[in-house]
Each structure stands twice: as C-alpha cells, then as structure tokens.
Design an enzyme around this catalytic site. Sequence first.
Site, PDB file in Angstrom:
ATOM      1  N   GLY A 102       1.712  -5.353  -5.638  1.00  0.00           N
ATOM      2  CA  GLY A 102       1.860  -6.658  -4.992  1.00  0.00           C
ATOM      3  C   GLY A 102       0.575  -7.431  -4.787  1.00  0.00           C
ATOM      4  O   GLY A 102       0.582  -8.657  -4.781  1.00  0.00           O
ATOM      5  N   ASP A 130      -0.705  -7.555  -0.097  1.00  0.00           N
ATOM      6  CA  ASP A 130       0.038  -8.808  -0.238  1.00  0.00           C
ATOM      7  C   ASP A 130       0.690  -9.200   1.089  1.00  0.00           C
ATOM      8  O   ASP A 130       0.609 -10.338   1.530  1.00  0.00           O
ATOM      9  CB  ASP A 130       1.094  -8.704  -1.354  1.00  0.00           C
ATOM     10  CG  ASP A 130       1.994  -7.472  -1.232  1.00  0.00           C
ATOM     11  OD1 ASP A 130       1.742  -6.602  -0.365  1.00  0.00           O
ATOM     12  OD2 ASP A 130       2.962  -7.365  -2.013  1.00  0.00           O
ATOM     13  N   ASP A 147       4.313  -5.980   6.959  1.00  0.00           N
ATOM     14  CA  ASP A 147       5.617  -6.226   7.565  1.00  0.00           C
ATOM     15  C   ASP A 147       5.696  -5.368   8.832  1.00  0.00           C
ATOM     16  O   ASP A 147       5.214  -5.754   9.892  1.00  0.00           O
ATOM     17  CB  ASP A 147       6.651  -5.847   6.494  1.00  0.00           C
ATOM     18  CG  ASP A 147       8.076  -6.160   6.846  1.00  0.00           C
ATOM     19  OD1 ASP A 147       8.358  -6.427   8.009  1.00  0.00           O
ATOM     20  OD2 ASP A 147       8.939  -6.116   5.951  1.00  0.00           O
TER      21      ASP A 147
HETATM   22  P1  IMP Z   1       5.374  -2.487   5.762  1.00  0.00           P
HETATM   23  O1  IMP Z   1       6.731  -2.654   6.376  1.00  0.00           O
HETATM   24  O2  IMP Z   1       4.302  -3.258   6.523  1.00  0.00           O
HETATM   25  O3  IMP Z   1       5.034  -1.037   5.606  1.00  0.00           O
HETATM   26  O4  IMP Z   1       5.422  -3.128   4.327  1.00  0.00           O
HETATM   27  C1  IMP Z   1       5.910  -2.391   3.285  1.00  0.00           C
HETATM   28  C2  IMP Z   1       6.018  -3.161   2.001  1.00  0.00           C
HETATM   29  O5  IMP Z   1       7.257  -3.859   2.036  1.00  0.00           O
HETATM   30  C3  IMP Z   1       5.044  -4.238   1.619  1.00  0.00           C
HETATM   31  O6  IMP Z   1       3.825  -3.756   1.075  1.00  0.00           O
HETATM   32  C4  IMP Z   1       5.828  -4.965   0.550  1.00  0.00           C
HETATM   33  O7  IMP Z   1       5.737  -4.273  -0.675  1.00  0.00           O
HETATM   34  C5  IMP Z   1       7.237  -4.849   1.068  1.00  0.00           C
HETATM   35  N1  IMP Z   1       7.713  -6.114   1.659  1.00  0.00           N
HETATM   36  C6  IMP Z   1       7.815  -6.437   2.954  1.00  0.00           C
HETATM   37  N2  IMP Z   1       8.329  -7.672   3.118  1.00  0.00           N
HETATM   38  C7  IMP Z   1       8.548  -8.129   1.857  1.00  0.00           C
HETATM   39  C8  IMP Z   1       9.068  -9.377   1.334  1.00  0.00           C
HETATM   40  O8  IMP Z   1       9.407 -10.316   2.046  1.00  0.00           O
HETATM   41  N3  IMP Z   1       9.144  -9.471  -0.021  1.00  0.00           N
HETATM   42  C9  IMP Z   1       8.767  -8.474  -0.867  1.00  0.00           C
HETATM   43  N4  IMP Z   1       8.273  -7.306  -0.427  1.00  0.00           N
HETATM   44  C10 IMP Z   1       8.157  -7.136   0.926  1.00  0.00           C
END
Ligand code: IMP
Length: 193
Positions: free
Chosen positions: A41, A93, A96
């Site tokens: 990403g 990128d 979340d």
């Molecule tokens: P985390 O929840 O912060 O661990 O994020 C995990 C991963 O979820 C990110 O690195 C992205 O690859 C993916 N992700 C979270 N939100 C989105 C979105 O809106 N679109 C695409 N990928 C997402």
Amino acid sequence: MSVIARAVSAQTLQARVAEMAASIGADFEGKEPVVLGVLQGAVPFLADLSRHLSPQVDIDFLSLTRFGSEGRVAISVDTATPISGRHVLIVEDIVDTGLTLAYLLSLLETRGPASLTTATLLDKRSQRIVDVPLRYRGFEVGNEFLLGYGLDWDGRYRNLPDLWAVIDLAAFRQEPAAATRDLFGDGGDKVSA
Ligand code: IMP
C-alpha cells in the site's frame, strides 16, 4: 447513484505529500535515514514522498502477514537494509486500528535502531484500538472504505492516482466492477500514442 466518490484528488494528494516531505527533510537533515515502506500500500506514497527528499536516504520495503483477529503481524518479506543504529522512518498508507503499526514498531524496536519514526498518508483516527505515535500524517479520514493511491480492494485499484471513498459498500461488494465504470466512464480512448 454512484458507488464510490472521489475523496482526495491527485493534485491535493501531491501537494500534501510535498508538505510532508518538507517537514521530514528538515527533521532528518544530516541523519541519512532508512525510509522503510510497508508493501504494497505504501508504494505510491513513498515513491512520491521520496522524490522530494535528499539523496542521502536509503529506501527499502518490507511486507507483512497478518494473522488472528487481534491484528498480529509477522514480517513475511524482510528489508535488505540493516537498521541497527540507523534512524528509521516507517512509511504507511493508512493507520486504521493501529494494530499493524503497533506490532511493526515493537518488532523493529528489537533491532536496535537509533530512532523509529512513523509517517502515514491517512489516519482513520476514529477506528483506533491501540495508540500509536504518528509523527507525520497527511490527512485524517472518516471510516469509509478507501481505494486508490496504494489502497486496494482485493488487490485492485492501488494504481489510481486519486483517492476514492466507497459510499455504498453493499453495492460495491456485490459488483466491484461498478466502481471501475464510475472511474473511467464507458467511452473514449484512455490512452493516446
Ligand atoms: P490497522 O487496522 O491500522 O492495523 O490497518 C491494517 C491495514 O488495513 C492497513 O495497512 C490497510 O492495508 C488496511 N486498511 C485499513 N483501512 C483501509 C481502507 O479504507 N482501504 C484499504 N485498506 C485499508
């Protein structure tokens, strides 16, 4: 009724990335950092960001495997660049829940970097489960699903120059190709020689 809508234009993304690079460049002056992108990403963001940075940076990537529901990660493709004693800037990128970045920070910390700093283009702050230190952040976004500029749906759409928000997730899930029609329309040449 559209399934997706443009969230941030390519022009606005580029302007913000240049601003972020200016801050990063000033903060890391003389430090020759390792800029570490999280595949896949972060590729467009890192590529654009790095073009504004001094040549005295090492650029490398790593890839993560996620497993379990608590967001645990392991490094599946490691960096070729040793980071012990180096100033490291992790480039993401989107952050979340924060679980991925929290695990990555704790993994890299064991390698003895001189410092570990984070940059993310997008911050879904309202979704956060664990607090993670974000030194550089491009945009705070809502909790819509986003596509483009590195973000994917099932591996697709990462190469779009703009960032798009899925506004009707149920319809999109049913027919993701509908989003492509919104993006490119249904007529005209897309490429000219
Ligand atoms: P985390 O929840 O912060 O661990 O994020 C995990 C991963 O979820 C990110 O690195 C992205 O690859 C993916 N992700 C979270 N939100 C989105 C979105 O809106 N679109 C695409 N990928 C997402």
